[in-house]
Design a protein around this motif. Structure first.
Motif, PDB file in Angstrom:
ATOM      1  N   VAL A  78     -13.871 -13.409  17.964  1.00 62.99           N
ATOM      2  CA  VAL A  78     -13.782 -14.695  17.236  1.00 62.99           C
ATOM      3  C   VAL A  78     -12.339 -15.164  17.370  1.00 62.99           C
ATOM      4  CG1 VAL A  78     -14.333 -15.956  15.118  1.00 62.99           C
ATOM      5  CG2 VAL A  78     -15.407 -13.737  15.542  1.00 62.99           C
ATOM      6  N   GLY A 136      -4.357 -12.681   7.779  1.00 68.57           N
ATOM      7  CA  GLY A 136      -5.715 -12.819   8.318  1.00 68.57           C
ATOM      8  C   GLY A 136      -6.704 -12.437   7.245  1.00 68.57           C
ATOM      9  N   ALA A 137      -7.970 -12.347   7.639  1.00 70.96           N
ATOM     10  CA  ALA A 137      -8.997 -12.033   6.645  1.00 70.96           C
ATOM     11  C   ALA A 137      -8.930 -10.578   6.206  1.00 70.96           C
ATOM     12  CB  ALA A 137     -10.380 -12.343   7.203  1.00 70.96           C
ATOM     13  N   HIS A 180     -18.198  -7.068   7.813  1.00 71.35           N
ATOM     14  CA  HIS A 180     -17.087  -6.761   8.724  1.00 71.35           C
ATOM     15  C   HIS A 180     -16.390  -5.453   8.329  1.00 71.35           C
ATOM     16  CE1 HIS A 180     -13.222  -7.238  10.840  1.00 71.35           C
ATOM     17  NE2 HIS A 180     -13.953  -7.930  11.710  1.00 71.35           N
ATOM     18  N   CYS A 182     -13.443  -4.783   8.042  1.00 73.14           N
ATOM     19  CA  CYS A 182     -12.261  -4.905   7.177  1.00 73.14           C
ATOM     20  C   CYS A 182     -12.612  -4.592   5.719  1.00 73.14           C
ATOM     21  CB  CYS A 182     -11.619  -6.289   7.311  1.00 73.14           C
ATOM     22  SG  CYS A 182     -12.557  -7.630   6.594  1.00 73.14           S
ATOM     23  N   ALA A 264     -14.535 -15.469   6.765  1.00 74.29           N
ATOM     24  CA  ALA A 264     -13.389 -15.439   7.690  1.00 74.29           C
ATOM     25  C   ALA A 264     -13.660 -16.326   8.894  1.00 74.29           C
ATOM     26  CB  ALA A 264     -13.123 -14.007   8.148  1.00 74.29           C
ATOM     27  N   ASP A 291     -10.515 -17.732   7.521  1.00 73.79           N
ATOM     28  CA  ASP A 291      -9.421 -17.610   8.480  1.00 73.79           C
ATOM     29  C   ASP A 291      -9.151 -18.923   9.199  1.00 73.79           C
ATOM     30  OD1 ASP A 291      -8.360 -15.085   8.333  1.00 73.79           O
ATOM     31  OD2 ASP A 291      -9.578 -14.242   9.952  1.00 73.79           O
ATOM     32  N   HIS A 293      -7.093 -19.188  11.361  1.00 78.00           N
ATOM     33  CA  HIS A 293      -6.816 -18.860  12.773  1.00 78.00           C
ATOM     34  C   HIS A 293      -8.096 -18.543  13.555  1.00 78.00           C
ATOM     35  CE1 HIS A 293      -5.761 -14.299  11.762  1.00 78.00           C
ATOM     36  NE2 HIS A 293      -7.047 -14.475  11.846  1.00 78.00           N
TER      37      HIS A 293
HETATM   38  C1  LIG Z   1     -16.526 -12.068   9.579  1.00 79.37           C
HETATM   39  C2  LIG Z   1     -15.150 -11.529   9.743  1.00 79.37           C
HETATM   40  N1  LIG Z   1     -14.527 -10.994   8.690  1.00 79.37           N
HETATM   41  C3  LIG Z   1     -13.271 -10.507   8.780  1.00 79.37           C
HETATM   42  C4  LIG Z   1     -12.587 -10.503   9.963  1.00 79.37           C
HETATM   43  C5  LIG Z   1     -11.190  -9.947  10.024  1.00 79.37           C
HETATM   44  O1  LIG Z   1     -10.308 -10.995  10.170  1.00 79.37           O
HETATM   45  P1  LIG Z   1      -8.794 -10.816  10.676  1.00 79.37           P
HETATM   46  O2  LIG Z   1      -8.913 -10.331  12.084  1.00 79.37           O
HETATM   47  O3  LIG Z   1      -8.210 -12.172  10.562  1.00 79.37           O
HETATM   48  O4  LIG Z   1      -8.121  -9.832   9.811  1.00 79.37           O
HETATM   49  C6  LIG Z   1     -13.201 -11.046  11.097  1.00 79.37           C
HETATM   50  C7  LIG Z   1     -12.515 -11.052  12.395  1.00 79.37           C
HETATM   51  O5  LIG Z   1     -13.104 -11.333  13.424  1.00 79.37           O
HETATM   52  C8  LIG Z   1     -14.512 -11.592  10.976  1.00 79.37           C
HETATM   53  O6  LIG Z   1     -15.132 -12.159  12.019  1.00 79.37           O
END
Ligand SMILES: Cc1ncc(COP(=O)(O)O)c(C=O)c1O
Length: 470
Positions: A78, A136-137, A180, A182, A264, A291, A293
């Protein structure tokens, strides 16, 4: 300063020239050994050198090897191309070089506008001060989860900031199987333990199964645990699926959970011509990660976390040492009281410029165009006869598989296709696993991608498959 005048003009030419040349070049190419060695293994220079000569190196050794996301046929992960307005102002933010921790200056004031604009774009209720830009997210998720942890434990009479998690009941988290990574990282980082993270199954369209969510929460309550955080997705990374946010908000309310939405990538999808019905309920979130970005194209880095109530993150993060006391601060205080970063970059200038350049109408156009292209790609793949569509296109991601001559080779083939497509240089896509099987996924984010690019993508996948199967 004369040197900066001259070199600055050259740098502007270099940046604009690079962007203009991107569509005609390969999307990505491997770095030859000599340049790889120069890039990764340079010795520390003993003496400095003139600015202009730095640009020579950038021209010869850096710009030729992009990640690929500036190209209209980049469909990987993404990662969007940079917005022209973001590119324009990025050096100016560096020229000002403020810390946006707080204080009275343009960086801090403009972040108030940037955050409010993002909330308004996606229809999230905005309370002044209830949000901040992040790297970022991933960091937005840490901020949201830490805030929720403080809030939930506080309701049980426990101040996690003081005691750590030692005195609270185990706090449990609910994330769909398509959530995700994260989210899990944040849980681990915050000492919550991935064993307390429940993976909620998904339905056929990869949306969170809300009946299963209810069952998991009830079982945890019975076991004496403290369910506290449910993270729904507004646009999963694999298929762009949007969870039924309203239903999840209701379950969270019934059981006293913090309701977080990971938007995000997909929060902007609410601006599509016919937004997925799952988006209803987005505005009920306690926190929303999105996000700039990603879909919006703000040059990296820029994430954002929005809160329903600004007192929650401030309660989790505010710590003002004497040297940072600011008697002139307004009632919102400093941004550094709402998250873990102290020195914070001037991200807001890139967000402001990007949205100011596009206007709301331009953002809507971008979202509609890219979601439309994703639908077209899905229809083309479906009609072609040599692809299987794996999920309905909901946002701007298409998940599909190339059919192998024999079904038992399909997994190996689809696992290998992305790297071969990337190496061929005419398109870039990445893979994933869906329901345990290898899948291809193409994410459309570039405003200049055309239907002709989609045709090339599918042809490149076929060519890669032929190369692999010989
Ligand atoms: C749905 C989703 N959540 C969280 C993230 C994490 O975001 P970041 O890479 O900005 O930390 C992404 C990254 O692709 C994502 O697509």
């Amino acid at each position: 300063m004369d040197e900066l005048w001259r070199a600055g003009r050259s740098a502007a030419d270099l940046a604009a020239g690079h962007l203009a040349a991107v569509p005609a070049g390969p999307v990505w190419r491997p770095v030859p050994d000599a340049d790889r060695s120069w890039l990764a293994r340079q010795p520390l220079p003993e003496t400095g050198r003139p600015l202009e000569t730095l640009l020579d190196d950038v021209r010869e050794r850096v710009l030729p090897y992009p990640m690929g996301n500036g190209h209209p046929r980049f469909f990987g992960w993404v990662n969007s191309p940079p917005s022209p307005a973001g590119v324009l102002v990025a050096p100016l933010a560096a020229a000002l070089n403020p810390s946006c921790a707080g204080g009275e200056h343009a960086g801090v004031l403009l972040e108030r506008t940037a955050v409010r604009w993002l909330a308004e774009l996606v229809g999230f209720p905005h309370q002044p001060g209830a949000g901040l830009l992040t790297s970022g997210a991933s960091l937005a998720t840490v901020v949201a989860m830490a805030t929720a942890r403080q809030w939930a434990a506080g309701r049980d009479g426990c101040d996690v900031r003081e005691t750590g998690l030692y005195t609270s009941r185990p706090l449990t988290i609910y994330v769909s199987g398509e959530g995700h990574s994260c989210l899990r990282k944040a849980a681990e980082l915050l000492g919550l333990g991935s064993r307390h993270l429940r993976v909620v199954p998904v339905d056929d369209a990869f949306r969170m199964d809300t009946a299963a969510l209810r069952r998991l929460i009830t079982a945890d309550i019975r076991a004496g645990l403290r369910p506290f955080f449910v993270a729904a997705s507004a646009g999963t990374v694999n298929t762009g699926a949007v969870d039924p946010l309203d239903e999840i908000a209701e379950i969270a309310r019934e059981h006293g959970l913090w309701f977080h939405v990971d938007g995000a990538y997909g929060a902007l999808g609410v601006l599509a011509e016919q937004p997925d019905p799952g988006y209803a309920g987005l505005a009920r979130a306690d926190s929303l990660a999105l996000d700039p970005h990603k879909w919006l194209g703000v040059p990296v880095d820029c994430g954002c976390v929005l809160f329903r109530d600004r007192s929650a993150p401030r309660g989790a993060f505010s710590l003002v040492p004497p040297y940072l006391r600011d008697d002139g601060a307004d009632e919102l205080g400093w941004f550094s009281e709402y998250g873990p970063e102290q020195t914070r970059p001037f991200r807001a200038l890139r967000v402001w410029a990007t949205i100011a350049h596009l206007g709301r109408a331009g953002v809507v156009r971008l979202v509609r165009r890219t979601t439309g292209l994703a639908r077209t790609l899905a229809a083309m793949a479906d009609a072609a006869g040599d692809f299987d569509l794996l999920a309905p296109p909901v946002t701007s991601v298409v998940a599909f598989r190339h059919r192998a001559p024999s079904p038992d080779r399909a997994d190996v083939l689809n696992e290998r296709i992305p790297s071969v497509v990337q190496r061929r240089g005419r398109a870039f896509l990445t893979g994933t696993r869906l329901s345990g099987r290898a899948a291809l996924r193409a994410c459309v984010l570039h405003p200049d991608t055309t239907e002709a690019d989609l045709v090339i993508l599918l042809d490149e996948i076929r060519a890669a498959a032929e190369e692999i199967t010989g």
